[in-house]
Design an enzyme around this catalytic site. Structure first.
Site, mmCIF file in Angstrom:
data_model
loop_
_atom_site.group_PDB
_atom_site.id
_atom_site.type_symbol
_atom_site.label_atom_id
_atom_site.label_comp_id
_atom_site.label_asym_id
_atom_site.label_seq_id
_atom_site.Cartn_x
_atom_site.Cartn_y
_atom_site.Cartn_z
ATOM 1 N N LYS A 177 -44.225 31.525 -19.875
ATOM 2 C CA LYS A 177 -43.871 32.014 -18.455
ATOM 3 C C LYS A 177 -42.331 31.626 -18.325
ATOM 4 O O LYS A 177 -41.860 30.497 -18.375
ATOM 5 C CB LYS A 177 -44.518 31.012 -17.504
HETATM 6 C C1 E4P Z 1 -49.120 31.394 -10.727
HETATM 7 O O1 E4P Z 1 -49.150 31.496 -11.941
HETATM 8 C C2 E4P Z 1 -48.706 30.140 -9.953
HETATM 9 O O2 E4P Z 1 -49.083 28.985 -11.081
HETATM 10 C C3 E4P Z 1 -49.474 29.990 -8.751
HETATM 11 O O3 E4P Z 1 -50.318 30.997 -8.363
HETATM 12 C C4 E4P Z 1 -48.742 29.506 -7.741
HETATM 13 O O4 E4P Z 1 -49.639 29.476 -6.693
HETATM 14 P P1 E4P Z 1 -49.159 28.671 -5.085
HETATM 15 O O5 E4P Z 1 -48.227 29.359 -4.119
HETATM 16 O O6 E4P Z 1 -50.545 28.301 -4.473
HETATM 17 O O7 E4P Z 1 -48.514 27.108 -5.619
#
Ligand code: E4P
Length: 220
Positions: free
Chosen positions: A83
């Site tokens: 990522k």
């Molecule tokens: C996606 O890959 C992220 O880890 C995640 O969906 C972030 O979500 P949040 O806004 O609930 O922290």
């Protein structure tokens, strides 16, 4: 539509994978920092369990360091997806890692323009954060509709991974729009199961069955 779990918690992941409906996992530095033990060992265990794409995020901020870190993360397991954040350096790193065959998920995407950049850089996945947009009174799902429309116009290979989901309605709307993947916290996946008519209906079926069995036993 594929369903990913947005978690680094092995127990939660194990319980949901057992349902047979989970296609992959997404993690981020916040989620992994909550888990005890070495994050690399934790990611390896998750990969072995899920046997599907597992996103692991770089924490470097320059393209050069992200590429190095991304290569290192990819060595943990063939299921690892690196990522990178939607920054100039993150896009550069995405292009370089994708060109050498590593799958990249471009994260922290909040606009259609950013999603387009990720696709142009060869990302395997782009992660628009719907919940965090809703939090600032902007429709997260409108963004998904825009990205679906744009990607429909071109032969991009990038999959739309709807992230930061907060409840079943995000998942249902994403499926209606034709998004490729939704990643959900464990509680959101649990919530997908719930319907009071299912609970009441099952209760009545079982009670009626038991009553009939008891009557049949008395009649014998
Ligand atoms: C996606 O890959 C992220 O880890 C995640 O969906 C972030 O979500 P949040 O806004 O609930 O922290």
């Amino acid at each position: 539509m594929k369903l990913f779990i947005d978690s680094g918690n092995f127990k939660d992941i194990e319980a949901l994978v057992a349902l047979g409906i989970i296609d992959g996992i997404t993690t981020n530095p916040t989620l992994l920092s909550k888990e005890p033990g070495d994050y690399r060992d934790n990611l390896k265990k998750i990969c072995q369990l899920v046997k599907g794409p597992v996103s692991a995020e770089v924490v470097s901020t320059t393209a050069q360091d992200m590429i190095k870190e991304g290569r290192d993360l990819a060595r943990i397991d063939p299921h690892i997806v690196v990522k990178t954040p939607l920054t100039r350096d993150g896009i550069k790193a995405c292009k370089a890692l994708s060109d050498e065959g590593t799958k990249v998920n471009v994260t922290l995407v909040f606009s259609a323009a950013q999603a387009l950049l990720a696709a142009k850089a060869g990302a395997s996945y782009v992660s628009p954060f719907v919940g965090r947009l809703d939090d600032i009174a902007t429709s997260g799902m409108n963004l998904i509709a825009e990205i679906v429309e744009i990607f429909h116009n071109y032969p991009f290979k990038t999959e739309i991974l709807v992230a930061s989901t907060r409840g079943p309605i995000h998942i249902v709307e994403a499926a209606r729009m034709g998004a490729d993947i939704c990643t959900c916290p464990p509680a959101v996946i649990d919530a997908l199961f719930n319907h009071p008519l299912t609970d009441n209906g099952l209760k009545k079926f079982l009670a009626d069955w038991e009553k009939a069995q008891a009557a049949a036993t008395t009649a014998r």
